[in-house]
Enzyme design. Sequence first.
Site, PDB file in Angstrom:
ATOM      1  N   GLU A 180       0.835  -1.207   0.000  1.00 55.48           N
ATOM      2  CA  GLU A 180       0.000   0.000   0.000  1.00 55.48           C
ATOM      3  C   GLU A 180       0.863   1.248   0.000  1.00 55.48           C
ATOM      4  OE1 GLU A 180      -2.444   1.698  -0.463  1.00 55.48           O
ATOM      5  OE2 GLU A 180      -4.267   1.104   0.575  1.00 55.48           O
ATOM      6  N   ASP A 212      -3.877   5.323   6.692  1.00 54.32           N
ATOM      7  CA  ASP A 212      -4.358   6.570   7.293  1.00 54.32           C
ATOM      8  C   ASP A 212      -5.292   6.191   8.448  1.00 54.32           C
ATOM      9  OD1 ASP A 212      -4.752   9.388   7.364  1.00 54.32           O
ATOM     10  OD2 ASP A 212      -6.503   9.229   6.070  1.00 54.32           O
ATOM     11  N   ARG A 260       1.052  12.049  -8.650  1.00 56.45           N
ATOM     12  CA  ARG A 260       1.450  10.662  -8.372  1.00 56.45           C
ATOM     13  C   ARG A 260       2.866  10.380  -8.867  1.00 56.45           C
ATOM     14  NH1 ARG A 260      -3.128   7.645  -6.815  1.00 56.45           N
ATOM     15  NH2 ARG A 260      -5.091   8.294  -7.752  1.00 56.45           N
ATOM     16  N   ASP A 303      -1.807  10.914  -4.630  1.00 55.10           N
ATOM     17  CA  ASP A 303      -2.314  12.027  -5.427  1.00 55.10           C
ATOM     18  C   ASP A 303      -3.032  13.074  -4.600  1.00 55.10           C
ATOM     19  OD1 ASP A 303      -4.619  10.219  -4.936  1.00 55.10           O
ATOM     20  OD2 ASP A 303      -5.677  11.673  -6.199  1.00 55.10           O
TER      21      ASP A 303
HETATM   22  P1  IMP Z   1      -7.910   4.848   5.111  1.00 55.67           P
HETATM   23  O1  IMP Z   1      -6.678   4.245   5.778  1.00 55.67           O
HETATM   24  O2  IMP Z   1      -9.040   3.902   4.954  1.00 55.67           O
HETATM   25  O3  IMP Z   1      -8.311   6.122   5.770  1.00 55.67           O
HETATM   26  O4  IMP Z   1      -7.565   5.244   3.614  1.00 55.67           O
HETATM   27  C1  IMP Z   1      -6.311   5.304   3.140  1.00 55.67           C
HETATM   28  C2  IMP Z   1      -6.354   5.859   1.726  1.00 55.67           C
HETATM   29  O5  IMP Z   1      -6.641   7.274   1.746  1.00 55.67           O
HETATM   30  C3  IMP Z   1      -5.000   5.716   1.085  1.00 55.67           C
HETATM   31  O6  IMP Z   1      -4.855   4.492   0.398  1.00 55.67           O
HETATM   32  C4  IMP Z   1      -4.928   6.924   0.168  1.00 55.67           C
HETATM   33  O7  IMP Z   1      -5.507   6.617  -1.075  1.00 55.67           O
HETATM   34  C5  IMP Z   1      -5.774   7.969   0.867  1.00 55.67           C
HETATM   35  N1  IMP Z   1      -4.918   8.921   1.638  1.00 55.67           N
HETATM   36  C6  IMP Z   1      -4.806   8.989   2.978  1.00 55.67           C
HETATM   37  N2  IMP Z   1      -3.938   9.954   3.354  1.00 55.67           N
HETATM   38  C7  IMP Z   1      -3.481  10.509   2.206  1.00 55.67           C
HETATM   39  C8  IMP Z   1      -2.532  11.568   1.918  1.00 55.67           C
HETATM   40  O8  IMP Z   1      -1.909  12.203   2.796  1.00 55.67           O
HETATM   41  N3  IMP Z   1      -2.328  11.850   0.597  1.00 55.67           N
HETATM   42  C9  IMP Z   1      -2.955  11.187  -0.405  1.00 55.67           C
HETATM   43  N4  IMP Z   1      -3.856  10.191  -0.182  1.00 55.67           N
HETATM   44  C10 IMP Z   1      -4.110   9.848   1.113  1.00 55.67           C
HETATM   45 MG    MG Z   2      -4.311   3.731  -1.454  1.00 55.36          MG
END
Ligand code: IMP
Ligand code: MG
Length: 174
Positions: free
Chosen positions: A97, A101, A163, A157
């Site tokens: 990945e 986040d 990207r 992105d």
């Molecule tokens: P989560 O962990 O379900 O909140 O989602 C993670 C996804 O959110 C990642 O795979 C990214 O696509 C997107 N994402 C989270 N933080 C960032 C960031 O700082 N920049 C760009 N995309 C992010």
């Molecule tokens: Mg992602």
Amino acid sequence: MAEKVKVLLSEEEVDARIQAIGEQISKDYEGKQVHLICVLKGGSFFMCELAKRITVPVSLDFMSVSSYGSETKSSGVVRIVKDLDEPILGKDVLVVEDIVDSGRTLSYLLEMLKDRGPKSLRLCTLLDKPDRRVTDVHVDYTGFQIPDEFVVGYGLDYDQRYRNLPYIGVVSFE
Ligand code: IMP
Ligand code: MG
């Protein structure tokens, strides 16, 4: 409003870290074949660079998911936009990945993959924002832990742009 991108992690720093993770993975999977699963699109740049530095046999597959919910808050329910081409039954699977986040997407995805019967299932992420975590996710390999800032580059992105940056940057607006 003009956007500016400030370097957070240089190309050299990212390359060196990927080299180190590649060496660690090669040791950990000694005598095995590792099946890398790239989560599109963000994970693609990292996976290619990582795969080049792994010395045990590697196979690859790709998956694309989108999470239901609003733009700013993922619900944790993931829709598969593109599923894997091949079964993972009995394989040593390593999910690659770009960033973890909140952890919602990954925890859902990992549960789903576990049900398909891989021999082992691990997670490798280039970036981790631990301060943002709402769902527990076990990360096996982490490139960098970063503060809660919106980053781009190396697959990540902002509005589908940046990207292709060969480094990790923070976007600011002026
Ligand atoms: P989560 O962990 O379900 O909140 O989602 C993670 C996804 O959110 C990642 O795979 C990214 O696509 C997107 N994402 C989270 N933080 C960032 C960031 O700082 N920049 C760009 N995309 C992010
Ligand atoms: Mg992602």
